[in-house]
Design an enzyme around this catalytic site. Structure first.
Site, PDB file in Angstrom:
ATOM      1  N   LYS A 252       0.704  -1.575  -0.191  1.00 37.34           N
ATOM      2  CA  LYS A 252      -0.241   0.468  -0.030  1.00 37.34           C
ATOM      3  C   LYS A 252       1.287   1.365   0.012  1.00 37.34           C
ATOM      4  CE  LYS A 252      -1.320   0.534   4.581  1.00 37.34           C
ATOM      5  NZ  LYS A 252      -1.210   2.375   5.309  1.00 37.34           N
TER       6      LYS A 252
ATOM      7  N   GLY B  50      -3.660   7.364   7.285  1.00 38.04           N
ATOM      8  CA  GLY B  50      -2.873   8.781   7.753  1.00 38.04           C
ATOM      9  C   GLY B  50      -1.291   9.525   6.549  1.00 38.04           C
TER      10      GLY B  50
ATOM     11  N   SER C 225       6.658  11.640  12.757  1.00 35.13           N
ATOM     12  CA  SER C 225       5.740  11.138  11.187  1.00 35.13           C
ATOM     13  C   SER C 225       7.302  10.962  10.150  1.00 35.13           C
ATOM     14  CB  SER C 225       4.744  11.060  11.130  1.00 35.13           C
ATOM     15  OG  SER C 225       4.360  10.471   9.821  1.00 35.13           O
TER      16      SER C 225
ATOM     17  N   GLN D 256       5.551  10.993   7.799  1.00 37.33           N
ATOM     18  CA  GLN D 256       4.527  10.927   6.551  1.00 37.33           C
ATOM     19  C   GLN D 256       5.631  13.101   6.602  1.00 37.33           C
ATOM     20  OE1 GLN D 256       1.598   9.019   8.189  1.00 37.33           O
ATOM     21  NE2 GLN D 256       1.591   7.553   7.413  1.00 37.33           N
TER      22      GLN D 256
ATOM     23  N   SER E 291      11.409   5.218  11.184  1.00 34.05           N
ATOM     24  CA  SER E 291      10.934   5.953   9.702  1.00 34.05           C
ATOM     25  C   SER E 291      11.764   5.786   8.801  1.00 34.05           C
ATOM     26  CB  SER E 291       9.412   6.100   9.879  1.00 34.05           C
ATOM     27  OG  SER E 291       8.625   5.014  10.175  1.00 34.05           O
TER      28      SER E 291
ATOM     29  N   ASP F 273       5.435  -0.744  12.012  1.00 32.74           N
ATOM     30  CA  ASP F 273       4.522  -1.249  11.537  1.00 32.74           C
ATOM     31  C   ASP F 273       4.576  -3.412  11.890  1.00 32.74           C
ATOM     32  OD1 ASP F 273       2.810   0.873  10.622  1.00 32.74           O
ATOM     33  OD2 ASP F 273       3.200   0.902   8.618  1.00 32.74           O
TER      34      ASP F 273
ATOM     35  N   LYS G 295      -1.071   5.594  16.261  1.00 36.81           N
ATOM     36  CA  LYS G 295      -1.153   5.387  14.913  1.00 36.81           C
ATOM     37  C   LYS G 295      -2.961   5.399  14.851  1.00 36.81           C
ATOM     38  CE  LYS G 295       3.325   4.121  13.377  1.00 36.81           C
ATOM     39  NZ  LYS G 295       3.407   5.326  12.185  1.00 36.81           N
TER      40      LYS G 295
ATOM     41  N   ARG H 164      -4.135  -3.681  11.571  1.00 41.60           N
ATOM     42  CA  ARG H 164      -3.260  -4.932  11.979  1.00 41.60           C
ATOM     43  C   ARG H 164      -3.283  -5.454  13.682  1.00 41.60           C
ATOM     44  NH1 ARG H 164       0.352  -3.723   8.235  1.00 41.60           N
ATOM     45  NH2 ARG H 164       0.621  -1.806   7.226  1.00 41.60           N
TER      46      ARG H 164
ATOM     47  N   LYS I 102      -8.641  -1.935   6.237  1.00 43.82           N
ATOM     48  CA  LYS I 102      -7.921  -0.528   5.701  1.00 43.82           C
ATOM     49  C   LYS I 102      -6.484  -1.304   4.520  1.00 43.82           C
ATOM     50  CE  LYS I 102      -6.468   3.201   8.253  1.00 43.82           C
ATOM     51  NZ  LYS I 102      -4.792   3.432   8.059  1.00 43.82           N
TER      52      LYS I 102
HETATM   53  O1  LIG Z   1       5.047   6.513   4.325  1.00 46.36           O
HETATM   54  C1  LIG Z   1       4.103   5.551   4.852  1.00 46.36           C
HETATM   55  O2  LIG Z   1       3.862   5.080   3.518  1.00 46.36           O
HETATM   56  C2  LIG Z   1       4.254   4.682   5.481  1.00 46.36           C
HETATM   57  C3  LIG Z   1       4.781   5.566   7.240  1.00 46.36           C
HETATM   58  C4  LIG Z   1       4.963   4.912   8.523  1.00 46.36           C
HETATM   59  O3  LIG Z   1       4.242   5.856   8.926  1.00 46.36           O
HETATM   60  P1  LIG Z   1       5.223   6.705  10.277  1.00 46.36           P
HETATM   61  O4  LIG Z   1       6.092   7.898   9.153  1.00 46.36           O
HETATM   62  O5  LIG Z   1       4.559   7.826  10.769  1.00 46.36           O
HETATM   63  O6  LIG Z   1       5.495   5.984  10.848  1.00 46.36           O
HETATM   64  C5  LIG Z   1       3.952   3.611   8.926  1.00 46.36           C
HETATM   65  O7  LIG Z   1       3.373   3.432   9.609  1.00 46.36           O
HETATM   66  C6  LIG Z   1       3.203   3.841   7.895  1.00 46.36           C
HETATM   67  O8  LIG Z   1       1.758   2.745   8.117  1.00 46.36           O
HETATM   68  C7  LIG Z   1       3.078   4.234   6.572  1.00 46.36           C
HETATM   69  C1  LIG Z   2       0.075   3.508  10.721  1.00 47.95           C
HETATM   70  C2  LIG Z   2      -0.509   3.140   9.307  1.00 47.95           C
HETATM   71  O1  LIG Z   2      -0.788   3.393   8.261  1.00 47.95           O
HETATM   72  P1  LIG Z   2      -1.435   5.423   8.300  1.00 47.95           P
HETATM   73  O2  LIG Z   2      -0.308   6.030   8.871  1.00 47.95           O
HETATM   74  O3  LIG Z   2      -1.003   5.775   6.401  1.00 47.95           O
HETATM   75  O4  LIG Z   2      -3.116   5.591   8.090  1.00 47.95           O
HETATM   76  C3  LIG Z   2      -0.644   1.524   9.048  1.00 47.95           C
HETATM   77  O5  LIG Z   2      -0.921   0.932   8.434  1.00 47.95           O
HETATM   78  O6  LIG Z   2      -0.113   0.470   9.695  1.00 47.95           O
END
Ligand SMILES: O=C(O)C1=C[C@@H](OP(=O)(O)O)[C@@H](O)[C@H](O)C1
Ligand SMILES: C=C(OP(=O)(O)O)C(=O)O
Length: 421
Positions: free
Chosen positions: A20, A90, A160, A162, A188, A302, A329, A375, A401
């Site tokens: 994903k 997220g 994060s 992200q 991460s 994860d 999370k 999860r 999800k």
């Molecule tokens: O960039 C991504 O695809 C993700 C980054 C991670 O989050 P964090 O960077 O907040 O740990 C992970 O936990 C999430 O499921 C997917």
């Molecule tokens: C934390 C997760 O995803 P997201 O942050 O994209 O909601 C996940 O897939 O475990």
């Protein structure tokens, strides 16, 4: 949905679903690209649907069907407000926020589940210092307006990754050059490497040093001839950890070396003493005498729900370290992982920045509350290989999800699953 599992010895092989994380990235790049593209994607999870919905709202043409997602790039000059619904994803939310602002679009978000309580402040503060106006913070309907400007961004690395990925998609679109400084250690980090690889595949150059990313402005996303997402190591981890705990299970379609940090699960299971065999793109895990280990999950949060299953199979202690960000999370995964294992008769406790799991090689069974978290639902099912009594999972629909066919795959491995509405 309530799922009750009668413990059985599982065996067999599962084909990995598309990653994903990788699909999110390829779709976003394709929507910014210079020509239509297709991405093979045989499983479309709720999170992928969320990214598709948001990109459509920003003007991309996206058709989903026949195991393929077809993307017609969005018009960069489109204007007006866009309604973005990232669901509970997220990733989608944090990637779309700077992207919409870089496109100069007013974005009205609708957030679901726990998403409005997951951290955004650090990203918002930096966006506000660079032209964005954000209202409705902390509600399910934040609004982002204004056009993002290039410059010097500074973000903490331990909230994060992200935030970094979102900015890295957006900043190449701006007029000037930008830098994104990492205020402390980037956790991460593998996910940001995956972003850089996706960007590079679309011809976007980003400079990377220990403490910063450098991004030239006015870059063009050039769509490559072929798009392909890797198989999903994060979800495959449940089959591999269940295999290490008490079944012989294999997953095919897993790239190695992989862009996904979670691919380290094979190595971690080996370190725990599991028998891991690798043949081409197929990874098999079988139980062996597992040993006590300490695993740092700062880069691979994860994996924890899956690793907790393998840890319960160890006769002794597994320390899972650097778990603080698990609290951010879909559920507070420090609490929900411990809660799920303990509900099945295991012994897991939070200890500072660690989870300590004292395994005895088996579990009893019981009722696991998925806590609205895919999860945790998968943890419950995978842990049934260690149980003597039934495992009931409440809120099991949460698997949709990231892995809508999870219980079908579980049944295909010989799992006995009863489902109630
Ligand atoms: O960039 C991504 O695809 C993700 C980054 C991670 O989050 P964090 O960077 O907040 O740990 C992970 O936990 C999430 O499921 C997917
Ligand atoms: C934390 C997760 O995803 P997201 O942050 O994209 O909601 C996940 O897939 O475990």
């Amino acid at each position: 949905m309530i799922v009750t599992i009668t413990p059985r010895k599982l065996s067999g092989t599962i084909a990995a679903i598309p990653s994903k994380s990788h699909v999110h990235r390829l779709l976003i790049c394709a929507a910014l690209g210079n020509r239509p593209a297709t991405l093979p994607c045989r499983v479309v999870s709720q999170d992928i649907e969320a990214t598709v919905r948001c990109l459509r709202a920003l003007g991309a043409g996206i058709a989903v069907g026949g195991s393929v997602i077809a993307v017609t790039p969005l018009d960069r000059n489109a204007s007006g407000a866009a309604e973005l619904d990232p669901g509970e994803s997220g990733s989608t939310y944090r990637f779309m926020t700077p992207l919409a602002a870089a496109l100069g679009r007013k974005a009205r978000f609708t957030l679901r589940g726990k998403l409005s309580s997951r951290p955004m402040d650090d990203l918002w503060n930096e966006m506000e210092r660079h032209g964005a106006v954000i209202t409705g913070k902390g509600t399910d309907h934040p609004v982002v307006e204004g056009r993002l400007t290039a410059g010097r961004y500074r973000l903490p690395g331990a909230v994060s990754s992200q935030f970094f990925t979102g900015l890295l998609f957006a900043l190449p679109l701006l007029e000037g050059n930008s830098r994104v400084l990492i205020a402390d250690r980037l956790e991460s980090a593998g996910y940001v490497d995956m972003t850089l690889a996706a960007l590079a595949a679309f011809g976007i150059a980003v400079g990377r040093s220990a403490d910063r990313f450098s991004v030239s402005g006015a870059q063009r996303y050039v769509t490559p001839a072929k798009l392909r997402a890797e198989g999903d190591w994060s979800n495959a981890a449940f089959w591999l950890c269940a295999g290490a705990a008490g079944a012989k299970l294999a997953v095919t379609g897993l790239t190695r070396p992989s862009l996904q940090g979670d691919s380290v699960v094979a190595e971690l299971l080996r370190r725990m003493g599991a028998e891991i065999s690798i043949a081409g793109d197929s990874i098999a895990a079988a139980p062996a005498k597992l040993r006590e280990t300490c695993i740092d999950v700062g880069d691979t949060p994860d994996l924890v729900p899956a690793l907790a299953v393998a840890a319960a199979a160890v006769k002794g202690r597994t320390a899972i370290a650097n778990v603080g960000r698990l609290r951010l999370k879909e559920s507070d995964r420090v609490a929900s992982v411990c809660g799920a294992l303990n509900a099945l008769g295991g012994h897991a406790v939070p200890d500072g920045n660690c989870i300590l799991i004292d395994g005895c090689g088996s579990l009893r069974g019981g009722i696991v509350d998925a806590c609205g978290d895919h999860r945790i639902a998968m943890l419950g099912a995978a842990a049934s290989v260690l149980c003597s009594e039934t495992v009931t999972i409440t809120g099991a629909e949460a698997v949709d999800k990231s892995y809508p066919g999870f219980f079908d795959d579980f049944a295909a491995l010989g799992g006995v699953v009863r489902t109630e509405a």
